[in-house]
Design a protein around this motif. Structure first.
Motif, PDB file in Angstrom:
ATOM      1  N   SER A   1       0.833  -1.201   0.000  1.00 51.57           N
ATOM      2  CA  SER A   1       0.000   0.000   0.000  1.00 51.57           C
ATOM      3  C   SER A   1       0.870   1.255   0.000  1.00 51.57           C
ATOM      4  CB  SER A   1      -0.912   0.000   1.237  1.00 51.57           C
ATOM      5  OG  SER A   1      -1.732  -1.137   1.238  1.00 51.57           O
ATOM      6  N   HIS A   2       1.927   1.231   0.827  1.00 53.61           N
ATOM      7  CA  HIS A   2       2.807   2.399   0.915  1.00 53.61           C
ATOM      8  C   HIS A   2       3.590   2.604  -0.365  1.00 53.61           C
ATOM      9  CE1 HIS A   2       6.692   4.358   1.853  1.00 53.61           C
ATOM     10  NE2 HIS A   2       5.945   5.142   2.614  1.00 53.61           N
ATOM     11  N   ASP A   3       4.182   1.520  -0.878  1.00 56.36           N
ATOM     12  CA  ASP A   3       5.050   1.646  -2.048  1.00 56.36           C
ATOM     13  C   ASP A   3       4.277   1.949  -3.331  1.00 56.36           C
ATOM     14  OD1 ASP A   3       6.980   0.556  -0.151  1.00 56.36           O
ATOM     15  OD2 ASP A   3       8.244   0.285  -1.915  1.00 56.36           O
ATOM     16  N   VAL A   4       3.046   1.453  -3.411  1.00 52.43           N
ATOM     17  CA  VAL A   4       2.220   1.746  -4.586  1.00 52.43           C
ATOM     18  C   VAL A   4       1.653   3.161  -4.496  1.00 52.43           C
ATOM     19  CG1 VAL A   4       0.059   1.160  -5.743  1.00 52.43           C
ATOM     20  CG2 VAL A   4       1.658  -0.647  -5.108  1.00 52.43           C
ATOM     21  N   ARG A   5       1.272   3.562  -3.288  1.00 47.85           N
ATOM     22  CA  ARG A   5       0.635   4.864  -3.115  1.00 47.85           C
ATOM     23  C   ARG A   5       1.595   6.017  -3.432  1.00 47.85           C
ATOM     24  NH1 ARG A   5      -2.121   5.206   2.408  1.00 47.85           N
ATOM     25  NH2 ARG A   5       0.027   4.831   3.050  1.00 47.85           N
ATOM     26  N   THR A   6       2.886   5.845  -3.075  1.00 50.05           N
ATOM     27  CA  THR A   6       3.835   6.943  -3.270  1.00 50.05           C
ATOM     28  C   THR A   6       3.956   7.372  -4.736  1.00 50.05           C
ATOM     29  OG1 THR A   6       5.070   6.234  -1.310  1.00 50.05           O
ATOM     30  CG2 THR A   6       6.213   7.682  -2.845  1.00 50.05           C
TER      31      THR A   6
ATOM     32  N   LEU B   1       1.979   6.519  -7.186  1.00 49.74           N
ATOM     33  CA  LEU B   1       0.645   6.762  -7.712  1.00 49.74           C
ATOM     34  C   LEU B   1       0.153   8.160  -7.343  1.00 49.74           C
ATOM     35  CD1 LEU B   1      -1.568   5.365  -9.321  1.00 49.74           C
ATOM     36  CD2 LEU B   1      -2.533   4.534  -7.169  1.00 49.74           C
ATOM     37  N   THR B   2       0.450   8.582  -6.116  1.00 48.07           N
ATOM     38  CA  THR B   2       0.076   9.930  -5.688  1.00 48.07           C
ATOM     39  C   THR B   2       0.766  10.984  -6.552  1.00 48.07           C
ATOM     40  OG1 THR B   2      -0.222   9.156  -3.412  1.00 48.07           O
ATOM     41  CG2 THR B   2       0.044  11.519  -3.724  1.00 48.07           C
TER      42      THR B   2
ATOM     43  N   LEU C   1       6.342   2.144 -10.709  1.00 44.39           N
ATOM     44  CA  LEU C   1       5.135   1.428 -10.305  1.00 44.39           C
ATOM     45  C   LEU C   1       5.024   0.110 -11.049  1.00 44.39           C
ATOM     46  CD1 LEU C   1       2.611   1.656  -8.536  1.00 44.39           C
ATOM     47  CD2 LEU C   1       1.463   2.789 -10.431  1.00 44.39           C
TER      48      LEU C   1
END
Length: 354
Positions: free
Chosen positions: A141-146, A148-149, A183
């Motif tokens: 969640s953390h690594d994808v969100r960074t 992606l944000t 990503l």
């Protein structure tokens, strides 16, 4: 150790001893009763019946008492085994029973001990696996969100035309492309790692001349290393044959070489050694690093999503590469260890020789 019917033999011997002891007691009482009745002037049928019943009960009691004394240790041991099994069933996994003797009961105790320890090991493994899954979800969640944000943010800026010039617009597009590539890399490596963890995953094993494969790989990378101001030196013992999945092992080596090109001190020398030691083949990748390590931090580098300080600074690494390498080596029944010594970063791979 032959245990077949050993306990039964002990029980039968105990019964025989008890029986002959009871017979001996009966003979003694019969002899006494003969003298008693011979000297007695008044003997009734009731007296004889009462006497016979008393003798029978006394003989029976002596048989039971002697048999109980002979089997007392075994009875207590069976009770102890039963109590321990009940405690294990209630959740005291790992609890063991003292092994006494060399018969079926001792073998039963050994089997229960093995079962208890194995249940504890599997329970701990399942618990660690569950915790690992939770950590994996959190880290994903953390690594994808960074990235992606960042992508969403820059796309919004482009949609609203909130850039000052065409050059800034191109810079935003370049950042989006970079984040999207990261990503994509993360998702691909995550997919590969979960695939390796699957019980259905099978290696395509075959006998391979490891020396020849490594020589070829080193020759391919030599020019690339020169471009990074790294001198590649390799010393590979000839004709080392291993049972490996060639595609997966090349992936391991390419990942390690790629990491060296990213994080090795430049200019410096990189050494690759491969040699036989007893029944093992040991491969070592050795390079100087810019940032010093301590052994505790090295131990975490093969954990999922854990990266080194320099990697953390530029986030070029997904933190899965070394985890994938370690898992592939373990599937080959080998080990992958990392050591740091006097400015040198060492990755040591040990595999069984065929």
């Amino acid at each position: 150790m032959k245990l077949k019917n050993k306990l039964l033999t002990k029980v039968l011997i105990s019964i025989m001893i008890s029986f002959f002891s009871a017979v001996l007691l009966l003979a003694l009482l019969s002899n006494l009763s003969f003298h008693f009745f011979e000297q007695s002037s008044v003997i009734t049928s009731k007296t004889i019946l009462f006497y016979n019943i008393s003798v029978f009960l006394l003989v029976l009691l002596s048989f039971v008492v002697i048999l109980s004394l002979l089997l007392q240790k075994k009875i207590l041991y069976i009770t102890q085994i039963g109590k321990n099994v009940e405690e294990i069933a209630k959740g005291e996994l790992g609890k063991t029973i003292e092994v006494k003797g060399k018969d079926e009961l001792s073998q039963l105790a050994q089997n229960i001990n093995y079962m208890s320890c194995e249940l504890e090991r599997r329970f701990n493994y399942e618990r660690e696996l569950e915790q690992s899954k939770n950590n994996l979800i959190t880290n994903i969640s953390h690594d994808v969100r960074t990235p992606l944000t960042s992508i969403i943010g820059y796309v919004n800026l482009l949609e609203k035309k909130q850039y000052k010039s065409e050059e800034e617009e191109q810079e935003f597009i370049k950042i989006i492309s970079t984040k999207a590539q990261r990503l994509n890399l993360l998702i691909n490596e995550l997919f590969d790692y979960t695939k390796l963890l699957s019980p259905d995953f099978k290696l395509n094993m075959q006998s391979v001349n490891m020396s020849h494969m490594l020589h070829q790989l080193m020759n391919e990378y030599e020019a690339t290393f020169d471009g990074h101001e790294l001198q590649l030196q390799f010393d590979i013992e000839a004709d080392l044959y291993l049972q490996i999945d060639t595609e997966q092992m090349i992936r391991v080596y390419e990942n390690l070489l790629s990491n060296i090109m990213k994080y090795a001190k430049q200019p410096s020398t990189v050494q690759v050694l491969c040699f036989k030691k007893e029944n093992l083949v040991i491969t070592i990748f050795k390079n100087r690093v810019k940032v010093p390590y301590n052994q505790e931090s090295l131990n975490y580098l093969t954990e999922r999503f854990i990266v080194g300080e320099e990697q953390e600074a530029n986030r070029e690494s997904t933190g899965l590469g070394l985890s994938i390498c370690k898992k592939i080596i373990e599937l080959h029944e080998g080990t992958l260890a990392i050591h740091y010594d006097k400015g040198y970063f060492n990755v040591i791979i040990t595999q069984p020789l065929i």
